[in-house]
Write a protein that holds these residues in place. Structure first.
Motif, PDB file in Angstrom:
ATOM      1  N   MET A  27      26.021  41.406  28.075  1.00 26.88           N
ATOM      2  CA  MET A  27      26.810  41.439  29.307  1.00 26.88           C
ATOM      3  C   MET A  27      28.275  41.129  28.983  1.00 26.88           C
ATOM      4  SD  MET A  27      26.501  39.095  32.754  1.00 26.88           S
ATOM      5  CE  MET A  27      24.960  39.848  33.273  1.00 26.88           C
ATOM      6  N   ARG A  28      29.159  41.895  29.585  1.00 23.85           N
ATOM      7  CA  ARG A  28      30.582  41.662  29.408  1.00 23.85           C
ATOM      8  C   ARG A  28      31.165  40.961  30.643  1.00 23.85           C
ATOM      9  NH1 ARG A  28      33.315  41.528  24.947  1.00 23.85           N
ATOM     10  NH2 ARG A  28      35.187  42.158  26.074  1.00 23.85           N
ATOM     11  N   PHE A  29      32.214  40.209  30.392  1.00 22.17           N
ATOM     12  CA  PHE A  29      33.011  39.638  31.477  1.00 22.17           C
ATOM     13  C   PHE A  29      34.413  40.160  31.247  1.00 22.17           C
ATOM     14  CE2 PHE A  29      35.651  36.548  33.639  1.00 22.17           C
ATOM     15  CZ  PHE A  29      34.922  36.257  34.790  1.00 22.17           C
ATOM     16  N   GLU A  30      34.931  40.896  32.206  1.00 21.74           N
ATOM     17  CA  GLU A  30      36.205  41.578  32.026  1.00 21.74           C
ATOM     18  C   GLU A  30      37.343  40.829  32.716  1.00 21.74           C
ATOM     19  OE1 GLU A  30      36.266  44.095  30.086  1.00 21.74           O
ATOM     20  OE2 GLU A  30      34.155  44.709  29.999  1.00 21.74           O
ATOM     21  N   LEU A  31      38.542  41.220  32.362  1.00 24.35           N
ATOM     22  CA  LEU A  31      39.725  40.634  32.981  1.00 24.35           C
ATOM     23  C   LEU A  31      39.709  40.835  34.491  1.00 24.35           C
ATOM     24  CD1 LEU A  31      42.381  39.176  32.134  1.00 24.35           C
ATOM     25  CD2 LEU A  31      43.485  41.417  32.217  1.00 24.35           C
ATOM     26  N   ARG A  32      39.140  41.939  34.943  1.00 23.85           N
ATOM     27  CA  ARG A  32      39.106  42.211  36.386  1.00 23.85           C
ATOM     28  C   ARG A  32      38.227  41.191  37.123  1.00 23.85           C
ATOM     29  NH1 ARG A  32      34.448  45.251  37.573  1.00 23.85           N
ATOM     30  NH2 ARG A  32      33.402  46.079  35.719  1.00 23.85           N
ATOM     31  N   GLN A  33      37.214  40.644  36.436  1.00 24.78           N
ATOM     32  CA  GLN A  33      36.393  39.606  37.070  1.00 24.78           C
ATOM     33  C   GLN A  33      37.178  38.296  37.203  1.00 24.78           C
ATOM     34  OE1 GLN A  33      33.984  41.364  34.575  1.00 24.78           O
ATOM     35  NE2 GLN A  33      33.455  42.592  36.375  1.00 24.78           N
ATOM     36  N   LEU A  34      38.007  38.008  36.211  1.00 20.03           N
ATOM     37  CA  LEU A  34      38.849  36.818  36.312  1.00 20.03           C
ATOM     38  C   LEU A  34      39.875  36.992  37.430  1.00 20.03           C
ATOM     39  CD1 LEU A  34      39.292  34.069  35.037  1.00 20.03           C
ATOM     40  CD2 LEU A  34      40.853  35.126  33.397  1.00 20.03           C
ATOM     41  N   ARG A  35      40.394  38.191  37.545  1.00 21.50           N
ATOM     42  CA  ARG A  35      41.320  38.499  38.639  1.00 21.50           C
ATOM     43  C   ARG A  35      40.611  38.362  39.992  1.00 21.50           C
ATOM     44  NH1 ARG A  35      46.120  41.343  38.745  1.00 21.50           N
ATOM     45  NH2 ARG A  35      45.853  41.900  36.533  1.00 21.50           N
ATOM     46  N   GLU A  36      39.377  38.809  40.060  1.00 27.50           N
ATOM     47  CA  GLU A  36      38.593  38.695  41.293  1.00 27.50           C
ATOM     48  C   GLU A  36      38.396  37.233  41.684  1.00 27.50           C
ATOM     49  OE1 GLU A  36      34.063  39.673  42.957  1.00 27.50           O
ATOM     50  OE2 GLU A  36      34.767  40.591  41.082  1.00 27.50           O
ATOM     51  N   ALA A  37      38.119  36.379  40.692  1.00 24.39           N
ATOM     52  CA  ALA A  37      37.943  34.951  40.978  1.00 24.39           C
ATOM     53  C   ALA A  37      39.214  34.353  41.568  1.00 24.39           C
ATOM     54  CB  ALA A  37      37.547  34.210  39.705  1.00 24.39           C
ATOM     55  N   ALA A  38      40.359  34.770  41.031  1.00 23.40           N
ATOM     56  CA  ALA A  38      41.640  34.271  41.534  1.00 23.40           C
ATOM     57  C   ALA A  38      41.900  34.765  42.951  1.00 23.40           C
ATOM     58  CB  ALA A  38      42.768  34.704  40.603  1.00 23.40           C
TER      59      ALA A  38
END
Length: 222
Positions: free
Chosen positions: A1-12
């Protein structure tokens, strides 16, 4: 499973606490004055810990001022060494320093949430803050300095994971985009903190790093 920069952006973007008074004071108390000597920022630390509800222990504000003054005398050299270093670029010896100063803070009398939030105050670019209700419960971490240091390694690993094949510039761009959205600047350490407010995204981040045993291990690999 990958965690992408877009998921970190989503959290923010989905974090709902940016308008709270505890966050609106961050630019003034933390970011704008971060280059000052830690000793000169003691009054700011007391003010912010009160707003962050991190003084709910015996003696409260008075006890924290005494504890913090004692801790600063013992750790000022290491604090100056870490000041201005960004989490993404920390070396193994930096994490040993983080363990040492968090252990010292505890031994001076600061409870776990208090020393975790105070260390983010003094080193906002370097360490992520933590508390019981959100961070330690979400990631099932113990309330000790070793777990605090492990949590910082987790942040380091995740940042290297999301920037695989990219440069650190993408993190700076995320910080700038986030600042435009909320109206004030938050370093990447605070954006990582927002991740803990999403059970789905935080679980995905841990899984992407190989599960809890690897995500929070002493080994620095992403």
């Amino acid at each position: 499973m990958r965690f992408e920069l877009r998921q970190l952006r989503e959290a923010a973007e989905t974090y709902t606490g940016h308008e709270a008074d505890t966050h609106r004071v961050l630019p003034r108390l933390v970011w704008e004055r971060r280059s000052r000597s830690p000793v000169a920022r003691l009054d700011d630390a007391v003010e912010l810990m009160g707003k962050w509800k991190a003084l709910r222990f015996k003696g409260g504000k008075t006890a924290f001022r005494r504890i913090c003054a004692m801790w600063l005398r013992k750790n000022l050299t290491v604090l100056h060494r870490l000041q201005g270093k960004v989490l993404y670029k920390l070396a193994p010896e930096d994490f040993r320093h983080i363990l040492d100063i968090s252990t010292s803070f505890r031994d001076c009398g600061a409870p776990p949430t208090t020393f975790g939030k105070a260390l983010h105050f003094f080193l906002p670019e370097t360490v992520m803050l933590w508390d019981q209700a959100i961070v330690r419960n979400t990631y099932k971490l113990r309330p000790d300095p070793e777990s605090f240091a492990s949590y910082q390694r987790f942040g380091w690993k995740l940042l290297h994971h999301v920037t695989h094949g990219k440069t650190v510039k993408v993190l700076r761009q995320l910080e700038r985009d986030h600042a435009r959205t909320i109206g004030y600047f938050e370093p990447i350490t605070m954006i990582l903190d927002h991740l803990a407010f999403s059970p789905k995204l935080s679980a995905r981040a841990v899984a992407a790093l190989g599960g809890p045993s690897k995500a929070f291990s002493d080994e620095l690999s992403s």
